[in-house]
Motif scaffolding. Structure first.
Motif, PDB file in Angstrom:
ATOM      1  N   LYS A 170     -37.328  -6.173  18.436  1.00 47.58           N
ATOM      2  CA  LYS A 170     -35.963  -5.643  18.529  1.00 47.58           C
ATOM      3  C   LYS A 170     -35.947  -4.116  18.433  1.00 47.58           C
ATOM      4  N   LYS A 220     -33.170  -2.274  19.985  1.00 50.90           N
ATOM      5  CA  LYS A 220     -31.889  -2.332  19.290  1.00 50.90           C
ATOM      6  C   LYS A 220     -31.799  -1.246  18.210  1.00 50.90           C
ATOM      7  N   TYR A 221     -32.937  -1.048  17.512  1.00 54.50           N
ATOM      8  CA  TYR A 221     -32.875  -0.167  16.345  1.00 54.50           C
ATOM      9  C   TYR A 221     -33.228   1.292  16.640  1.00 54.50           C
ATOM     10  N   LEU A 222     -34.194   1.481  17.559  1.00 53.69           N
ATOM     11  CA  LEU A 222     -34.692   2.854  17.726  1.00 53.69           C
ATOM     12  C   LEU A 222     -33.873   3.602  18.769  1.00 53.69           C
ATOM     13  N   LYS A 223     -33.519   4.815  18.418  1.00 53.74           N
ATOM     14  CA  LYS A 223     -32.722   5.649  19.326  1.00 53.74           C
ATOM     15  C   LYS A 223     -33.670   6.459  20.222  1.00 53.74           C
ATOM     16  N   ASP A 276     -35.792   8.800  18.382  1.00 48.26           N
ATOM     17  CA  ASP A 276     -36.898   8.169  17.643  1.00 48.26           C
ATOM     18  C   ASP A 276     -38.113   8.011  18.554  1.00 48.26           C
ATOM     19  N   LEU A 302     -37.983   2.753  11.509  1.00 46.71           N
ATOM     20  CA  LEU A 302     -37.161   1.537  11.447  1.00 46.71           C
ATOM     21  C   LEU A 302     -36.409   1.468  10.112  1.00 46.71           C
ATOM     22  N   GLU A 303     -37.114   1.831   9.033  1.00 47.64           N
ATOM     23  CA  GLU A 303     -36.456   1.765   7.719  1.00 47.64           C
ATOM     24  C   GLU A 303     -35.331   2.786   7.617  1.00 47.64           C
ATOM     25  N   ARG A 319     -33.469   3.417   9.908  1.00 50.68           N
ATOM     26  CA  ARG A 319     -32.341   2.796  10.648  1.00 50.68           C
ATOM     27  C   ARG A 319     -31.856   1.527   9.955  1.00 50.68           C
ATOM     28  N   VAL A 364     -33.673  -1.156   8.687  1.00 51.89           N
ATOM     29  CA  VAL A 364     -34.449  -2.406   8.730  1.00 51.89           C
ATOM     30  C   VAL A 364     -35.372  -2.426   7.509  1.00 51.89           C
TER      31      VAL A 364
END
Ligand code: ASP
Length: 602
Positions: A373, A376-379, A382, A411-412, A414, A416
């Motif tokens: 995913k 979904k999380y990383l821009k 990033d 990720l953290e 963001r 997660v």
């Protein structure tokens, strides 16, 4: 919070039971009986108080008590909150005329002054109980008070939530130690070490032996600190670890040795290293790798604080080669997946130029980390920072391992949760190579652990033909991606040790003649391990730095900011040592400070 933590610590880490452990060691006609008793510690014996501030409850109502502590807080000259290591208690300042002198002492003493008060434990009036405070049901009706010592204006407030720079904390370390967090860290450390002693000495017959810290320079390993002696041109060295002494103790028949050992390494400044640090150092005769590992698993299980969750044993094991291939490091953080996968085969026939290029190189590979995913999380920024990170670290072989951790950080950030801070993931890393190519000269070999490590029995023949292929009997203990221990089964054959030192490592064997000689006099097979106590405590307490679990640490540049060590010595005091300082030129000083990774202490 304060009292909950500390009162639990003061009661002991495990349910207090009376237990007598007896160890009987007999030799010929003599016998030595050791006993130890575990019980609730008496916190007010031998001193000028009857109770600690933090221990008083409704069950003490009506009791006459004497308390000693620091003034934490004063409210409207009516209440005063007194603090000691055990907690806080509310003291009622008397307002009646005959007690005017008591009122004067308690109202005029500056915050953090030390006072002794005597009085009665009374119930707080209805509506004034404080359920957030363990002593919140009671207060002290004071009869007498003594100012034991007044406190000047402080460089910072003794409150954990007050932000202060680390340099200031280290400069006034004795004040910083009054904080709840430092009290907790040091007291927990003391209790874990006590449990370790109990496990090793009382339950398993280990002998606690002190070894010298004035020693001589030895080959291999980290750089040592040098101590001048009064003999011209002769120097002691501070040992990197008691490695040789513990092996010599085995030759001396001490059989099961342990020590809370101080070690010294002059490795320059690194953010999470200390020039002096502490190891739980262990050596055993007639043991194999499994024996040492089981001992350590039992030791950690026994000494582990009960509120940190159970330690599940046996710990999983991973070969060094797998650690490198799947995690890109020899100390994998196994709390999360995102393993490195070799996908070279998928691209053998690719037409993508840079992949073709990579695969055409000897040992060229294409590797991937799957971030589930991730889209979904990383821009976008990033992904850009991952790309930059990879470019900056391109030629390091540990690149993929670093990239894996970098992705975990992103990720953290963001939201997660990948690395649960409450999870303790132990791992043995095994099957290390005995030697690795030297970084500065890859044609030469150096020990992966240290030169006393024994080769894997099935690889001994390779020592004489292809030493770089020999696996060792070396094991590392990793916790949440940090190496917290390492050890090995040792070479106990003098000839083999001589061969490794002289022929493979090209070391000056004369420096180790005492050890080689000792191995010739009936040295038993032996092995051991050392746990890094500071790093272990840092992980157990969740402290941001190892300096937070050491009472008086050095700064990251190796300085004691409180006393200003290292300090200069006048030339006449250097004379007895037959040494003099050759002062660097301005250019040399400039160069060395620009090479320094961390130039400022604050
Ligand atoms: N002396 C080793 C070290 O400090 C540990 C050991 O091999 O027991 O890493």
């Amino acid at each position: 919070m304060f009292s909950c933590w500390l009162s639990q610590l003061c009661r002991g880490l495990s349910t207090p039971t009376r237990r007598t452990t007896q160890l009987i060691w007999s030799s010929a006609s003599r016998s030595l009986v050791l006993s130890s008793q575990r019980r609730i510690p008496e916190l007010s014996s031998f001193v000028a108080r009857t109770n600690t501030c933090g221990e008083l409850r409704s069950s003490h109502l009506g009791q006459e008590v004497t308390l000693c502590g620091w003034i934490q807080f004063r409210r409207q000259n009516i209440f005063l909150v007194l603090r000691d290591f055990h907690g806080l208690v509310q003291v009622v300042i008397p307002q009646d005329e005959p007690a005017a002198s008591v009122k004067k002492i308690l109202c005029e003493a500056p915050m953090e002054s030390v006072v002794q008060v005597s009085g009665t434990v009374i119930s707080r009036p209805p509506g004034q109980k404080n359920p957030k405070m363990p002593t919140g049901e009671i207060e002290i009706k004071v009869k007498t008070a003594k100012l034991l010592n007044s406190c000047k204006k402080l460089p910072f407030e003794i409150k954990d939530f007050m932000k202060k720079t680390e340099a200031l904390r280290l400069q006034y370390r004795y004040l910083d130690l009054r904080s709840v967090q430092m009290q907790y860290n040091l007291r927990l450390r003391s209790q874990m070490v006590m449990k370790m002693r109990e496990y090793l000495c009382n339950l398993h017959g280990f002998v606690d032996v002190e070894t010298p810290t004035l020693f001589k320079r030895t080959p291999g390993g980290a750089k040592e600190f040098v101590i001048p002696s009064r003999e011209p041109g002769k120097f002691y060295s501070l040992p990197q670890s008691p490695q040789q002494f513990k092996q010599l103790l085995m030759v001396g028949g001490l059989d099961r040795y342990f020590q809370v050992a101080r070690c010294y390494r002059d490795e320059g400044s690194r953010p999470d290293r200390q020039p002096e640090f502490t190891q739980i150092d262990i050596e055993m005769s007639f043991v194999d790798q499994t024996g040492v590992q089981s001992l350590i698993e039992g030791l950690l299980q026994y000494s582990w604080p009960s509120d940190k969750g159970p330690v599940v044993v046996p710990f999983p094991s991973m070969p060094f080669a797998e650690a490198l291939a799947s995690y890109g490091t020899d100390k994998p953080d196994t709390r999360f997946g995102m393993k490195i996968v070799d996908i070279s085969d998928m691209f053998r026939n690719t037409e993508v130029g840079f992949l073709q290029d990579a695969l055409s190189k000897p040992q060229g590979t294409v590797k991937a980390i799957c971030i589930r995913k991730g889209a979904k999380y990383l821009k976008r920024k990033d992904i850009e920072s991952i790309r930059k990170f990879a470019a900056d670290h391109f030629n390091e072989c540990s690149l993929m391992g670093k990239l894996r951790l970098e992705c975990a950080d992103l990720l953290e950030a963001r939201g997660v949760v990948l690395r649960d801070p409450a999870l303790f993931s132990f791992l043995w890393v095994v099957d290390f190579p005995l030697f690795l190519p030297k970084e500065e000269n890859p044609q030469e070999l150096e020990s992966a652990h240290h030169p006393f490590t024994a080769p894997h029995p099935s690889d001994i023949h390779l020592l004489y033909t292809e030493p770089h292929k020999v696996r060792s009997q070396h094991y590392d203990l990793v916790l949440n991606g940090n190496e917290i221990g390492g050890g090995s089964i040792r070479i106990h054959n003098s000839e083999l040790q001589h061969y490794v030192l002289a022929t493979v490592l090209k070391e000056d064997v004369k420096l180790l003649s005492h050890l080689l000689q000792a191995l010739d006099y009936g040295a038993p097979p032996h092995g051991g391990i050392a746990l890094g106590l500071d790093r272990l405590m840092c992980l157990v307490t969740g402290a941001p730095s190892i300096r937070d679990v050491i009472a008086f640490p050095k700064s990251f540049r190796g300085h004691d900011l409180m006393s200003n060590a290292p300090d200069s010595i006048p030339p006449e005091e250097l004379k007895p040592y037959h040494i003099q300082v050759s002062w660097p030129t301005d250019a040399e000083t400039e160069k060395s400070s620009s090479n320094h990774p961390c130039r400022s202490e604050s």
